[in-house]
Design a protein around this motif. Structure first.
Motif, mmCIF file in Angstrom:
data_model
loop_
_atom_site.group_PDB
_atom_site.id
_atom_site.type_symbol
_atom_site.label_atom_id
_atom_site.label_comp_id
_atom_site.label_asym_id
_atom_site.label_seq_id
_atom_site.Cartn_x
_atom_site.Cartn_y
_atom_site.Cartn_z
ATOM 1 N N ASN A 166 18.979 9.104 -2.183
ATOM 2 C CA ASN A 166 17.862 9.612 -1.402
ATOM 3 C C ASN A 166 16.870 8.501 -1.054
ATOM 4 O O ASN A 166 17.259 7.432 -0.599
ATOM 5 N N GLY A 167 15.561 8.723 -1.276
ATOM 6 C CA GLY A 167 14.549 7.754 -0.875
ATOM 7 C C GLY A 167 14.523 6.496 -1.709
ATOM 8 O O GLY A 167 13.987 5.471 -1.274
ATOM 9 N N TYR A 168 15.056 6.540 -2.918
ATOM 10 C CA TYR A 168 15.077 5.337 -3.750
ATOM 11 C C TYR A 168 15.778 4.189 -3.020
ATOM 12 O O TYR A 168 15.289 3.060 -2.977
ATOM 13 N N LYS A 169 16.933 4.478 -2.466
ATOM 14 C CA LYS A 169 17.707 3.445 -1.778
ATOM 15 C C LYS A 169 16.958 2.919 -0.564
ATOM 16 O O LYS A 169 16.945 1.710 -0.307
ATOM 17 N N HIS A 170 16.313 3.818 0.180
ATOM 18 C CA HIS A 170 15.583 3.398 1.380
ATOM 19 C C HIS A 170 14.457 2.431 1.021
ATOM 20 O O HIS A 170 14.278 1.397 1.678
ATOM 21 N N VAL A 171 13.691 2.746 -0.017
ATOM 22 C CA VAL A 171 12.587 1.872 -0.419
ATOM 23 C C VAL A 171 13.106 0.514 -0.877
ATOM 24 O O VAL A 171 12.566 -0.534 -0.511
ATOM 25 N N ILE A 172 14.162 0.516 -1.661
ATOM 26 C CA ILE A 172 14.718 -0.747 -2.150
ATOM 27 C C ILE A 172 15.227 -1.597 -0.992
ATOM 28 O O ILE A 172 15.003 -2.815 -0.945
ATOM 29 N N GLN A 173 15.888 -0.974 -0.029
ATOM 30 C CA GLN A 173 16.443 -1.730 1.088
ATOM 31 C C GLN A 173 15.367 -2.263 2.024
ATOM 32 O O GLN A 173 15.558 -3.295 2.660
ATOM 33 N N THR A 174 14.239 -1.583 2.126
ATOM 34 C CA THR A 174 13.196 -2.015 3.054
ATOM 35 C C THR A 174 12.101 -2.841 2.392
ATOM 36 O O THR A 174 11.450 -3.648 3.061
ATOM 37 N N ALA A 175 11.879 -2.666 1.092
ATOM 38 C CA ALA A 175 10.757 -3.344 0.441
ATOM 39 C C ALA A 175 11.171 -4.357 -0.615
ATOM 40 O O ALA A 175 10.379 -5.211 -0.985
ATOM 41 N N PHE A 176 12.389 -4.272 -1.100
ATOM 42 C CA PHE A 176 12.796 -5.111 -2.223
ATOM 43 C C PHE A 176 13.960 -6.035 -1.894
ATOM 44 O O PHE A 176 14.120 -7.091 -2.494
#
Length: 213
Positions: A117-127
């Motif tokens: 879900n959103g965990y992957k999106h945040v990691i891919q865009t911010a980390f």
């Protein structure tokens, strides 16, 4: 994870929605209005905002939306629907936090990404950018948090980082208790974490998960 055992390790493939999402969210359906907002894009957001606020300088608004911070990528903000003394209703940002909280209670935005879900999106865009530039041969990865914060989301982000990096990730809990030695130390500006056996491991990338209550 008890106060006597404040460290653990996750591996690629360990992601379990039951451990990273609150139970009532596992089978929840996102509201269509919320889902549509996530797909607007900056141009449509600017157009809508300009229609509601004609006095806005579109160029300034676009610069704000497209700004990419150099260091503070791992951040979050809170929007509140407020009414002033004259009865004017508006949305305001009241703070910027150091962590993007709320993933554990967010229904699936993309049904094709049921696992992260959103965990992957945040990691891919911010980390991911920091991950790309890191030499993982020099050390390991860790997520550090304090006991007052949300272990569910810490676990979710650690697993998402592990999946993206194809490496194990340490989850390290710090304790506000003078009776216990913290499981980290710093030497020459390098962070080391201590496991249950007393061994120390050099950390190449650490992210801090902290929410201001």
């Amino acid at each position: 994870m008890s106060i006597d055992n404040p460290i653990k390790k996750v591996y690629p493939g360990d992601f379990d929605p039951a451990l990273c999402v609150v139970p009532k969210t596992l089978n929840a359906t996102i509201h269509p209005l919320v889902s549509s907002f996530y797909s607007l894009g900056n141009d449509r957001i600017i157009t809508r905002y300009k229609n509601l606020n004609p006095q806005v300088d579109v160029n300034v608004l676009r610069n704000c939306l497209e700004y990419n911070p150099k260091f503070y990528k791992w951040a979050a903000s809170d929007l509140f629907n407020v009414i002033d003394s004259n009865g004017k209703r508006q949305m305001i940002i009241i703070e910027s936090g150091s962590s993007p909280a709320g993933q554990c209670g967010m229904p699936l935005l993309n049904i094709n990404n049921k696992r992260q879900n959103g965990y992957k999106h945040v990691i891919q865009t911010a980390f991911k950018e920091a991950l790309k530039d890191a030499d993982l041969s020099l050390g390991e990865l860790a997520v550090v948090y304090d006991i007052a914060n949300n272990e569910i989301e810490v676990t979710g982000y650690a697993n998402a980082i592990s999946e993206e990096a194809k490496e194990h990730v340490w989850i390290v809990m710090l304790q506000d208790d003078a009776r216990y030695e913290q499981p980290i130390k710093w030497e020459n500006q390098i962070m080391y974490i201590r496991d249950q056996e007393g061994g120390y491991y050099q950390i190449t990338i650490n992210t801090n998960y902290h929410i201001n209550d």
